[in-house]
Write a protein that holds these residues in place. Structure first.
Motif, PDB file in Angstrom:
ATOM      1  N   PHE A  39      29.685  39.217   4.356  1.00 24.66           N
ATOM      2  CA  PHE A  39      29.131  37.953   3.927  1.00 24.66           C
ATOM      3  C   PHE A  39      27.417  37.933   3.720  1.00 24.66           C
ATOM      4  O   PHE A  39      26.803  38.683   4.130  1.00 24.66           O
ATOM      5  CB  PHE A  39      29.382  36.899   5.045  1.00 24.66           C
ATOM      6  CG  PHE A  39      30.670  36.798   5.317  1.00 24.66           C
ATOM      7  CD1 PHE A  39      31.391  37.599   6.325  1.00 24.66           C
ATOM      8  CD2 PHE A  39      31.449  35.816   4.704  1.00 24.66           C
ATOM      9  CE1 PHE A  39      32.635  37.267   6.549  1.00 24.66           C
ATOM     10  CE2 PHE A  39      32.801  35.384   4.957  1.00 24.66           C
ATOM     11  CZ  PHE A  39      33.514  36.454   5.882  1.00 24.66           C
ATOM     12  N   THR A  40      27.223  37.114   2.662  1.00 24.24           N
ATOM     13  CA  THR A  40      25.796  37.194   2.287  1.00 24.24           C
ATOM     14  C   THR A  40      25.216  35.640   2.585  1.00 24.24           C
ATOM     15  O   THR A  40      25.638  34.766   2.504  1.00 24.24           O
ATOM     16  CB  THR A  40      25.703  37.729   0.707  1.00 24.24           C
ATOM     17  OG1 THR A  40      26.401  36.707  -0.012  1.00 24.24           O
ATOM     18  CG2 THR A  40      26.177  38.966   0.521  1.00 24.24           C
ATOM     19  N   ASN A  41      23.817  35.889   2.329  1.00 19.29           N
ATOM     20  CA  ASN A  41      22.994  34.474   2.573  1.00 19.29           C
ATOM     21  C   ASN A  41      21.622  34.886   1.739  1.00 19.29           C
ATOM     22  O   ASN A  41      21.160  36.138   1.958  1.00 19.29           O
ATOM     23  CB  ASN A  41      22.502  34.291   3.999  1.00 19.29           C
ATOM     24  CG  ASN A  41      22.049  32.922   4.066  1.00 19.29           C
ATOM     25  OD1 ASN A  41      22.309  32.247   3.544  1.00 19.29           O
ATOM     26  ND2 ASN A  41      21.012  33.102   4.993  1.00 19.29           N
ATOM     27  N   TYR A  42      21.217  33.912   1.325  1.00 18.46           N
ATOM     28  CA  TYR A  42      19.975  34.097   0.327  1.00 18.46           C
ATOM     29  C   TYR A  42      18.961  32.895   0.763  1.00 18.46           C
ATOM     30  O   TYR A  42      19.448  31.734   0.989  1.00 18.46           O
ATOM     31  CB  TYR A  42      20.445  33.993  -0.977  1.00 18.46           C
ATOM     32  CG  TYR A  42      21.175  35.345  -1.602  1.00 18.46           C
ATOM     33  CD1 TYR A  42      22.452  35.143  -1.662  1.00 18.46           C
ATOM     34  CD2 TYR A  42      20.769  36.452  -2.030  1.00 18.46           C
ATOM     35  CE1 TYR A  42      23.548  35.907  -1.933  1.00 18.46           C
ATOM     36  CE2 TYR A  42      21.437  37.315  -2.288  1.00 18.46           C
ATOM     37  CZ  TYR A  42      22.761  37.321  -2.391  1.00 18.46           C
ATOM     38  OH  TYR A  42      23.630  38.252  -2.833  1.00 18.46           O
ATOM     39  N   GLY A  43      17.648  33.095   0.506  1.00 19.54           N
ATOM     40  CA  GLY A  43      16.723  32.131   0.822  1.00 19.54           C
ATOM     41  C   GLY A  43      16.670  31.283  -0.745  1.00 19.54           C
ATOM     42  O   GLY A  43      17.011  31.797  -1.628  1.00 19.54           O
ATOM     43  N   ASP A  44      16.296  30.262  -0.481  1.00 18.17           N
ATOM     44  CA  ASP A  44      16.460  29.261  -1.611  1.00 18.17           C
ATOM     45  C   ASP A  44      15.885  29.644  -2.881  1.00 18.17           C
ATOM     46  O   ASP A  44      16.373  29.472  -4.000  1.00 18.17           O
ATOM     47  CB  ASP A  44      15.725  27.835  -1.267  1.00 18.17           C
ATOM     48  CG  ASP A  44      16.881  27.107   0.027  1.00 18.17           C
ATOM     49  OD1 ASP A  44      16.392  26.168   0.488  1.00 18.17           O
ATOM     50  OD2 ASP A  44      17.963  27.370  -0.054  1.00 18.17           O
ATOM     51  N   SER A  45      14.658  30.422  -2.484  1.00 21.21           N
ATOM     52  CA  SER A  45      13.904  30.514  -3.811  1.00 21.21           C
ATOM     53  C   SER A  45      14.460  31.716  -4.886  1.00 21.21           C
ATOM     54  O   SER A  45      14.037  31.971  -5.517  1.00 21.21           O
ATOM     55  CB  SER A  45      12.419  30.995  -3.304  1.00 21.21           C
ATOM     56  OG  SER A  45      12.391  32.195  -2.540  1.00 21.21           O
ATOM     57  N   VAL A  46      15.345  32.464  -4.127  1.00 20.96           N
ATOM     58  CA  VAL A  46      15.861  33.572  -4.855  1.00 20.96           C
ATOM     59  C   VAL A  46      17.361  33.629  -5.348  1.00 20.96           C
ATOM     60  O   VAL A  46      18.022  34.249  -5.849  1.00 20.96           O
ATOM     61  CB  VAL A  46      15.697  34.830  -4.186  1.00 20.96           C
ATOM     62  CG1 VAL A  46      14.423  35.053  -3.656  1.00 20.96           C
ATOM     63  CG2 VAL A  46      16.779  35.185  -2.978  1.00 20.96           C
ATOM     64  N   LYS A  47      18.052  32.213  -4.877  1.00 24.63           N
ATOM     65  CA  LYS A  47      19.353  32.116  -5.194  1.00 24.63           C
ATOM     66  C   LYS A  47      19.770  32.065  -6.761  1.00 24.63           C
ATOM     67  O   LYS A  47      19.081  31.616  -7.182  1.00 24.63           O
ATOM     68  CB  LYS A  47      19.850  30.770  -4.643  1.00 24.63           C
ATOM     69  CG  LYS A  47      19.983  30.792  -2.843  1.00 24.63           C
ATOM     70  CD  LYS A  47      20.514  29.581  -2.309  1.00 24.63           C
ATOM     71  CE  LYS A  47      20.669  29.484  -0.887  1.00 24.63           C
ATOM     72  NZ  LYS A  47      21.129  28.292  -0.333  1.00 24.63           N
ATOM     73  N   GLY A  48      20.705  32.809  -6.958  1.00 26.97           N
ATOM     74  CA  GLY A  48      21.268  32.654  -8.294  1.00 26.97           C
ATOM     75  C   GLY A  48      20.567  33.910  -9.042  1.00 26.97           C
ATOM     76  O   GLY A  48      20.704  34.169 -10.290  1.00 26.97           O
ATOM     77  N   ARG A  49      19.286  34.353  -8.322  1.00 23.23           N
ATOM     78  CA  ARG A  49      18.596  35.611  -9.090  1.00 23.23           C
ATOM     79  C   ARG A  49      18.863  36.754  -8.452  1.00 23.23           C
ATOM     80  O   ARG A  49      18.504  37.972  -9.283  1.00 23.23           O
ATOM     81  CB  ARG A  49      17.166  35.388  -9.429  1.00 23.23           C
ATOM     82  CG  ARG A  49      16.826  33.766 -10.033  1.00 23.23           C
ATOM     83  CD  ARG A  49      15.277  33.571 -10.301  1.00 23.23           C
ATOM     84  NE  ARG A  49      14.683  33.612  -9.014  1.00 23.23           N
ATOM     85  CZ  ARG A  49      13.799  34.289  -8.646  1.00 23.23           C
ATOM     86  NH1 ARG A  49      13.136  35.314  -9.333  1.00 23.23           N
ATOM     87  NH2 ARG A  49      13.055  34.340  -7.309  1.00 23.23           N
ATOM     88  N   PHE A  50      18.821  37.029  -7.249  1.00 28.59           N
ATOM     89  CA  PHE A  50      18.895  38.049  -6.323  1.00 28.59           C
ATOM     90  C   PHE A  50      20.295  38.244  -5.959  1.00 28.59           C
ATOM     91  O   PHE A  50      20.895  37.143  -5.545  1.00 28.59           O
ATOM     92  CB  PHE A  50      17.863  38.248  -5.218  1.00 28.59           C
ATOM     93  CG  PHE A  50      16.326  38.309  -5.769  1.00 28.59           C
ATOM     94  CD1 PHE A  50      15.958  38.135  -6.908  1.00 28.59           C
ATOM     95  CD2 PHE A  50      15.438  38.378  -4.590  1.00 28.59           C
ATOM     96  CE1 PHE A  50      14.628  38.008  -7.347  1.00 28.59           C
ATOM     97  CE2 PHE A  50      14.204  38.414  -4.912  1.00 28.59           C
ATOM     98  CZ  PHE A  50      13.642  38.279  -6.337  1.00 28.59           C
ATOM     99  N   THR A  51      20.586  39.437  -5.901  1.00 22.40           N
ATOM    100  CA  THR A  51      21.969  39.873  -5.196  1.00 22.40           C
ATOM    101  C   THR A  51      21.709  41.118  -4.158  1.00 22.40           C
ATOM    102  O   THR A  51      21.436  42.158  -4.336  1.00 22.40           O
ATOM    103  CB  THR A  51      23.070  40.428  -6.297  1.00 22.40           C
ATOM    104  OG1 THR A  51      23.179  39.310  -7.176  1.00 22.40           O
ATOM    105  CG2 THR A  51      24.433  40.505  -5.676  1.00 22.40           C
ATOM    106  N   ILE A  52      22.292  40.891  -2.954  1.00 18.46           N
ATOM    107  CA  ILE A  52      22.193  41.738  -1.964  1.00 18.46           C
ATOM    108  C   ILE A  52      23.565  42.548  -1.642  1.00 18.46           C
ATOM    109  O   ILE A  52      24.727  41.865  -1.861  1.00 18.46           O
ATOM    110  CB  ILE A  52      21.725  41.234  -0.381  1.00 18.46           C
ATOM    111  CG1 ILE A  52      21.400  42.262   0.693  1.00 18.46           C
ATOM    112  CG2 ILE A  52      22.830  40.433   0.007  1.00 18.46           C
ATOM    113  CD1 ILE A  52      20.696  41.828   1.536  1.00 18.46           C
ATOM    114  N   SER A  53      23.640  43.523  -1.549  1.00 18.84           N
ATOM    115  CA  SER A  53      24.964  44.556  -1.292  1.00 18.84           C
ATOM    116  C   SER A  53      24.891  45.821  -0.318  1.00 18.84           C
ATOM    117  O   SER A  53      23.347  45.990  -0.098  1.00 18.84           O
ATOM    118  CB  SER A  53      25.612  44.873  -2.870  1.00 18.84           C
ATOM    119  OG  SER A  53      24.638  45.640  -3.380  1.00 18.84           O
TER     120      SER A  53
END
Length: 121
Positions: free
Chosen positions: A56-70
């Motif tokens: 399961f992943t979670n992102y900060g608002d400023s990077v959503k849609g641009r950064f991908t964690i794996s």
């Protein structure tokens, strides 16, 4: 103990991409959550992205849609793919993991040394 080695930072132009890597090594039972944080000049450290052992992943608002964690759990490695980089993404990026050193022991927090990402306009 857990040692974290980050790589992949550097200088890029706005709009370009980078991929950060963080490899965990040492003596531990398992790693649960893996995170990327960043600290921009003059600002507090902030959470960029997280991935749990279940994926399961979670992102900060400023990077959503641009950064991908794996993560590659077999290699105890976490990645951060950063696309469409902006000058405001300039920061030192830190890897953070939550690890259980032995079966039944508590969870401990470990940090990497940080890797610099600089985005020029």
């Amino acid at each position: 103990q857990v040692q974290l080695v980050e790589s992949g930072g550097g200088l890029v132009q706005a709009g370009e991409s980078l991929r950060l890597s963080c490899a965990a090594s040492g003596r531990f039972f398992r790693i649960t959550a893996m995170h990327w944080y960043r600290q921009c000049p003059g600002k507090q450290r902030e959470l960029v992205a997280s991935v749990t052992s279940g994926g399961f992943t979670n992102y900060g608002d400023s990077v959503k849609g641009r950064f991908t964690i794996s993560r590659d759990s077999a290699e105890n490695t976490v990645y951060l793919r950063m696309n469409s980089l902006d000058v405001e993404d300039t920061a030192v990026y830190y890897c953070n993991v939550i690890a259980q050193l032995r079966v039944g022991s508590g969870y401990q927090n470990y940090w990497g040394q940080g890797t610099q990402v600089t985005v020029s306009s």
